[in-house]
Design an enzyme around this catalytic site. Structure first.
Site, PDB file in Angstrom:
ATOM      1  N   ARG A  58       6.028  -9.399   9.292  1.00 29.02           N
ATOM      2  CA  ARG A  58       6.142  -8.752  10.706  1.00 29.02           C
ATOM      3  C   ARG A  58       6.634  -9.454  11.682  1.00 29.02           C
ATOM      4  O   ARG A  58       7.200  -8.673  12.523  1.00 29.02           O
ATOM      5  CB  ARG A  58       4.447  -8.643  11.174  1.00 29.02           C
ATOM      6  N   GLU A  63      -7.130   3.296  -8.177  1.00 33.02           N
ATOM      7  CA  GLU A  63      -7.731   2.296  -9.314  1.00 33.02           C
ATOM      8  C   GLU A  63      -9.124   2.991  -9.687  1.00 33.02           C
ATOM      9  O   GLU A  63      -9.891   3.415  -8.792  1.00 33.02           O
ATOM     10  CB  GLU A  63      -7.817   0.505  -9.002  1.00 33.02           C
ATOM     11  N   HIS A  99      -6.192  -5.630 -11.822  1.00 31.56           N
ATOM     12  CA  HIS A  99      -6.484  -6.012 -10.473  1.00 31.56           C
ATOM     13  C   HIS A  99      -7.384  -7.402 -10.681  1.00 31.56           C
ATOM     14  O   HIS A  99      -8.519  -7.222  -9.967  1.00 31.56           O
ATOM     15  CB  HIS A  99      -6.995  -4.942  -9.716  1.00 31.56           C
ATOM     16  N   ARG A 128      -1.536  -4.625  -2.665  1.00 30.47           N
ATOM     17  CA  ARG A 128      -2.592  -3.373  -2.813  1.00 30.47           C
ATOM     18  C   ARG A 128      -1.636  -2.290  -3.356  1.00 30.47           C
ATOM     19  O   ARG A 128      -0.462  -2.045  -2.913  1.00 30.47           O
ATOM     20  CB  ARG A 128      -3.556  -2.868  -1.519  1.00 30.47           C
TER      21      ARG A 128
END
Length: 324
Positions: free
Chosen positions: A184, A270, A288, A241
Site C-alpha cells: 500500500r 474453498e 490452505h 487468500r
C-alpha cells in the site's frame, strides 16, 4: 493451592471449534470458561442472547463471520481474538465503531507460510511434484522427463511486504533471486525496488508471490490485465487468500498456456477447487495449510492466551490488529 471451577474463570466465547481442537481446548480451558456455541442445541442467536450481557471476549476462527449482525447480539463484547494473521472474516470497521479491540496471531505463522511460498515456487519451476508422478508411473516407458527452470536469478515480485512477505524476501535472496515488491505504501527502509501498481510489478518480474491481506481493495486485484503483464513464462504463487486472484481468469490463462504456472495454497471457494487445474503439470496445489505446523499452532495458541490474559488484566494487548 486454590482450584478454580470453570464458572469462576473469565468467559470466552467460541462459535466454531478451534483448529487442532484437542490442543487448543486443553490449553484454553485451564484459564477460561469456554462457551462453546457449536455444542449447544440452541440456535446460535438464542445461544448468544443467553450470554449477551456477560461475554466480553470472543475467539474467532477463520470461518466465523464477525459482522454487524453478530456484534449486535453481543453488546458487552470488547475483544475479538483471531488466532490467524488474517482478519477478512472480521468487520474491523464495525468493531472499531463499537469500541471492540481485535488481535491477530502476529508473526506466529510468518516463517512457515514463507517456507511454503518458496517451496511452491521451487516446485513449479523445477516440476518436482509432476516429476514425482512421472517416476511413479511413466519413467520406465517414456524415458527422460522435461527439464525444469532455474530459480536463481529470477525476478520475483512480492505483493504485500509485511511480516510474511519480508520472510519470503529473505529466503529468495538466499537463492539469488532479484526481489521487488508492491504494498500500500513504499517502505523507505528497504532497498528492494517498489512498484506502486501490481500491473507494473507483474510486467517487470518473472514470478509473483501473493501474501497480502484480502480486503475490498485487493479482491480480484490479480485480474486478466495483471496476468497478461506477467506473461507466458510467468509464475504466480498465492499464500494469501484465494479471492485476491480472479480465479476464473487464472484458470483460463493456465489452461490456454498464457502464463507459465502456478503454486496455490488458497482458493476462492474453498474447499472447492477448479477441476481444470488437476490435469496441469505446471500447477501445484496445497489445501490452505501453508501456515500450519505443530510449532506454529503452538505459537499461535500462546499468543491467543497472552492477548486474553492481557485483556482480562487490563494490560496492553500483545498483538493488536494494526490497519496500516
Amino acid at each position: 493451592m486454590v482450584q478454580f471451577q470453570s464458572q469462576d474463570l473469565p468467559q470466552l466465547l467460541i462459535i466454531q471449534p478451534p483448529l487442532c481442537l484437542a490442543i487448543a481446548e486443553s490449553q484454553l480451558s485451564q484459564k477460561f470458561h469456554l462457551l462453546k456455541a457449536w455444542e449447544s442445541e440452541l440456535p446460535l442467536d438464542q445461544f448468544l442472547t443467553t450470554y449477551a450481557c456477560s461475554v466480553q471476549a470472543m475467539l474467532c476462527y477463520p470461518f466465523t463471520q464477525v459482522n454487524a449482525d453478530l456484534l449486535r447480539l453481543l453488546p458487552a463484547l470488547k475483544l475479538v481474538v483471531s488466532p490467524t494473521a488474517g482478519v477478512n472474516n472480521i468487520d474491523v470497521v464495525e468493531c472499531r465503531r463499537r469500541g471492540i479491540s481485535v488481535t491477530t496471531s502476529g508473526s506466529a505463522f510468518s516463517e512457515d507460510v514463507a517456507d511454503t511460498a518458496v517451496g511452491l515456487l521451487i516446485d513449479v519451476h523445477r516440476r518436482i511434484s509432476a516429476a514425482d508422478r512421472y517416476v511413479k508411473g511413466l519413467w520406465t516407458s517414456k524415458g527422460d522427463y522435461p527439464l525444469g527452470s532455474k530459480l536463481g536469478g529470477k525476478r520475483v515480485g512480492i505483493v504485500g511486504l509485511g511480516r510474511i512477505g519480508s520472510e519470503i524476501a529473505k529466503r529468495l535472496e538466499a537463492f539469488g533471486c532479484i526481489v521487488s515488491y508492491n504494498s500500500r505504501s513504499k517502505n523507505p527502509s528497504l532497498t528492494y525496488p517498489f512498484y506502486s501498481s501490481v500491473h507494473e510489478l507483474a510486467a517487470n518480474t518473472d514470478a509473483l508471490i501473493i501474501c497480502c491481506a484480502l480486503t475490498d481493495q485487493t479482491r480480484h486485484m490479480i485480474n486478466k490485465e495483471v496476468l497478461s503483464a506477467l506473461g507466458r513464462e510467468g509464475v504466480i504463487v498465492n499464500v494469501g487468500r484465494g479471492a485476491i486472484i480472479d480465479e476464473k481468469e487464472l484458470v483460463r490463462f493456465l489452461v490456454h498456456g498464457e502464463i507459465g504456472g502456478a503454486g496455490l495454497d488458497v482458493f476462492e471457494n474453498e474447499p472447492h477447487v477448479p477441476e481444470e487445474l488437476f490435469a496441469l503439470d505446471n500447477v501445484v496445489l496445497s489445501p490452505h495449510n501453508a501456515a500450519f505446523t505443530p510449532e506454529s499452532v503452538e505459537s499461535s495458541n500462546r499468543i491467543v492466551i497472552a492477548n486474553l490474559e492481557a485483556f482480562f488484566s487490563n494490560e496492553p494487548l500483545v498483538t493488536p490488529f494494526m490497519d496500516d
